[in-house]
Design a protein around this motif. Structure first.
Motif, mmCIF file in Angstrom:
data_model
loop_
_atom_site.group_PDB
_atom_site.id
_atom_site.type_symbol
_atom_site.label_atom_id
_atom_site.label_comp_id
_atom_site.label_asym_id
_atom_site.label_seq_id
_atom_site.Cartn_x
_atom_site.Cartn_y
_atom_site.Cartn_z
ATOM 1 N N ILE A 4 0.840 -1.207 0.000
ATOM 2 C CA ILE A 4 0.000 0.000 0.000
ATOM 3 C C ILE A 4 0.870 1.249 0.000
ATOM 4 C CG2 ILE A 4 -1.747 1.301 1.281
ATOM 5 C CD1 ILE A 4 -2.834 -1.227 0.011
ATOM 6 N N GLY A 5 1.918 1.250 0.791
ATOM 7 C CA GLY A 5 2.831 2.393 0.829
ATOM 8 C C GLY A 5 3.530 2.612 -0.500
ATOM 9 N N THR A 6 3.895 1.534 -1.162
ATOM 10 C CA THR A 6 4.535 1.633 -2.476
ATOM 11 C C THR A 6 3.570 2.213 -3.500
ATOM 12 O OG1 THR A 6 5.952 -0.260 -1.976
ATOM 13 C CG2 THR A 6 5.696 0.323 -4.295
ATOM 14 N N ILE A 7 2.331 1.748 -3.490
ATOM 15 C CA ILE A 7 1.324 2.255 -4.418
ATOM 16 C C ILE A 7 1.062 3.735 -4.166
ATOM 17 C CG2 ILE A 7 -1.121 2.108 -5.072
ATOM 18 C CD1 ILE A 7 -0.872 -0.937 -4.592
ATOM 19 N N ILE A 8 0.932 4.119 -2.917
ATOM 20 C CA ILE A 8 0.715 5.536 -2.580
ATOM 21 C C ILE A 8 1.908 6.375 -3.028
ATOM 22 C CG2 ILE A 8 0.487 7.173 -0.660
ATOM 23 C CD1 ILE A 8 -1.233 5.022 0.743
ATOM 24 N N GLY A 9 3.117 5.846 -2.847
ATOM 25 C CA GLY A 9 4.322 6.555 -3.295
ATOM 26 C C GLY A 9 4.325 6.763 -4.796
ATOM 27 N N TRP A 10 3.962 5.737 -5.560
ATOM 28 C CA TRP A 10 3.893 5.859 -7.016
ATOM 29 C C TRP A 10 2.840 6.868 -7.433
ATOM 30 C CZ3 TRP A 10 6.506 4.385 -11.237
ATOM 31 C CH2 TRP A 10 7.533 3.460 -11.072
ATOM 32 N N VAL A 11 1.692 6.869 -6.756
ATOM 33 C CA VAL A 11 0.621 7.817 -7.094
ATOM 34 C C VAL A 11 1.073 9.247 -6.845
ATOM 35 C CG1 VAL A 11 -1.687 8.607 -6.421
ATOM 36 C CG2 VAL A 11 -1.273 6.178 -6.819
ATOM 37 N N VAL A 12 1.670 9.497 -5.701
ATOM 38 C CA VAL A 12 2.139 10.848 -5.372
ATOM 39 C C VAL A 12 3.255 11.271 -6.324
ATOM 40 C CG1 VAL A 12 3.294 12.237 -3.600
ATOM 41 C CG2 VAL A 12 1.425 10.722 -2.963
ATOM 42 N N PHE A 13 4.198 10.379 -6.570
ATOM 43 C CA PHE A 13 5.308 10.661 -7.482
ATOM 44 C C PHE A 13 4.777 10.946 -8.886
ATOM 45 C CE2 PHE A 13 8.989 9.453 -10.104
ATOM 46 C CZ PHE A 13 9.996 10.136 -9.438
ATOM 47 N N GLY A 14 3.845 10.124 -9.351
ATOM 48 C CA GLY A 14 3.248 10.320 -10.672
ATOM 49 C C GLY A 14 2.476 11.613 -10.769
ATOM 50 N N LEU A 15 1.750 11.963 -9.709
ATOM 51 C CA LEU A 15 0.981 13.206 -9.690
ATOM 52 C C LEU A 15 1.900 14.417 -9.809
ATOM 53 C CD1 LEU A 15 -1.835 14.500 -9.347
ATOM 54 C CD2 LEU A 15 -1.391 14.523 -6.891
ATOM 55 N N ILE A 16 2.967 14.426 -9.051
ATOM 56 C CA ILE A 16 3.903 15.557 -9.085
ATOM 57 C C ILE A 16 4.598 15.647 -10.446
ATOM 58 C CG2 ILE A 16 6.030 16.488 -8.086
ATOM 59 C CD1 ILE A 16 5.053 15.258 -5.381
ATOM 60 N N ALA A 17 5.102 14.515 -10.941
ATOM 61 C CA ALA A 17 5.785 14.528 -12.248
ATOM 62 C C ALA A 17 4.812 14.912 -13.354
ATOM 63 C CB ALA A 17 6.400 13.157 -12.533
ATOM 64 N N GLY A 18 3.574 14.427 -13.287
ATOM 65 C CA GLY A 18 2.564 14.759 -14.291
ATOM 66 C C GLY A 18 2.193 16.231 -14.275
ATOM 67 N N PHE A 19 2.037 16.804 -13.083
ATOM 68 C CA PHE A 19 1.716 18.237 -12.990
ATOM 69 C C PHE A 19 2.860 19.099 -13.521
ATOM 70 C CE2 PHE A 19 -1.765 17.696 -9.696
ATOM 71 C CZ PHE A 19 -2.762 18.161 -10.541
ATOM 72 N N ILE A 20 4.093 18.711 -13.219
ATOM 73 C CA ILE A 20 5.236 19.470 -13.727
ATOM 74 C C ILE A 20 5.287 19.367 -15.249
ATOM 75 C CG2 ILE A 20 7.763 19.600 -13.773
ATOM 76 C CD1 ILE A 20 7.689 18.768 -10.788
ATOM 77 N N ALA A 21 5.026 18.178 -15.792
ATOM 78 C CA ALA A 21 5.012 18.007 -17.246
ATOM 79 C C ALA A 21 3.910 18.859 -17.875
ATOM 80 C CB ALA A 21 4.804 16.535 -17.609
ATOM 81 N N ARG A 22 2.741 18.902 -17.242
ATOM 82 C CA ARG A 22 1.653 19.731 -17.758
ATOM 83 C C ARG A 22 2.021 21.209 -17.726
ATOM 84 N NH1 ARG A 22 -3.890 18.131 -15.073
ATOM 85 N NH2 ARG A 22 -4.501 19.950 -16.278
#
Length: 90
Positions: A4-22
């Motif tokens: 669960i912690g790994t999945i949450i980490g990927w979601v947060v990491f993906g959200l930040i990287a995606g927002f920066i890319a946008r």
């Protein structure tokens, strides 16, 4: 850190990287938070793949660091916009 912690980490990491890319790619994106997360996660894996190919240390599909993830997310977002035709320049 469990699964669960790994999945949450990927979601947060993906959200930040995606927002920066946008923020980097010009124009307005109407993709929402779930697709932003997906762009960031896929971009991270793509960035890791590209980095591995360029450095000769190919280790399969694994995430990149922040810079590689953002570069990968920008590439994924540009491809997504071209394929779907969703980009609106304003």
């Amino acid at each position: 850190m469990g699964v669960i912690g790994t999945i949450i980490g990927w979601v947060v990491f993906g959200l930040i990287a995606g927002f920066i890319a946008r923020a980097i790619v010009p124009g307005k994106d109407h993709i929402g938070i779930p697709r932003t997360i997906a762009v960031g996660v896929v971009g991270s894996v793509l960035g890791g793949l590209i980095f591995g190919l360029l450095t000769g240390g190919f280790r399969g599909f694994q995430p990149a660091g922040w810079i590689g993830s953002i570069i990968g997310a920008v590439i994924v977002l540009v491809i997504y916009n071209r394929v779907t035709g969703r980009k609106q320049n304003r």
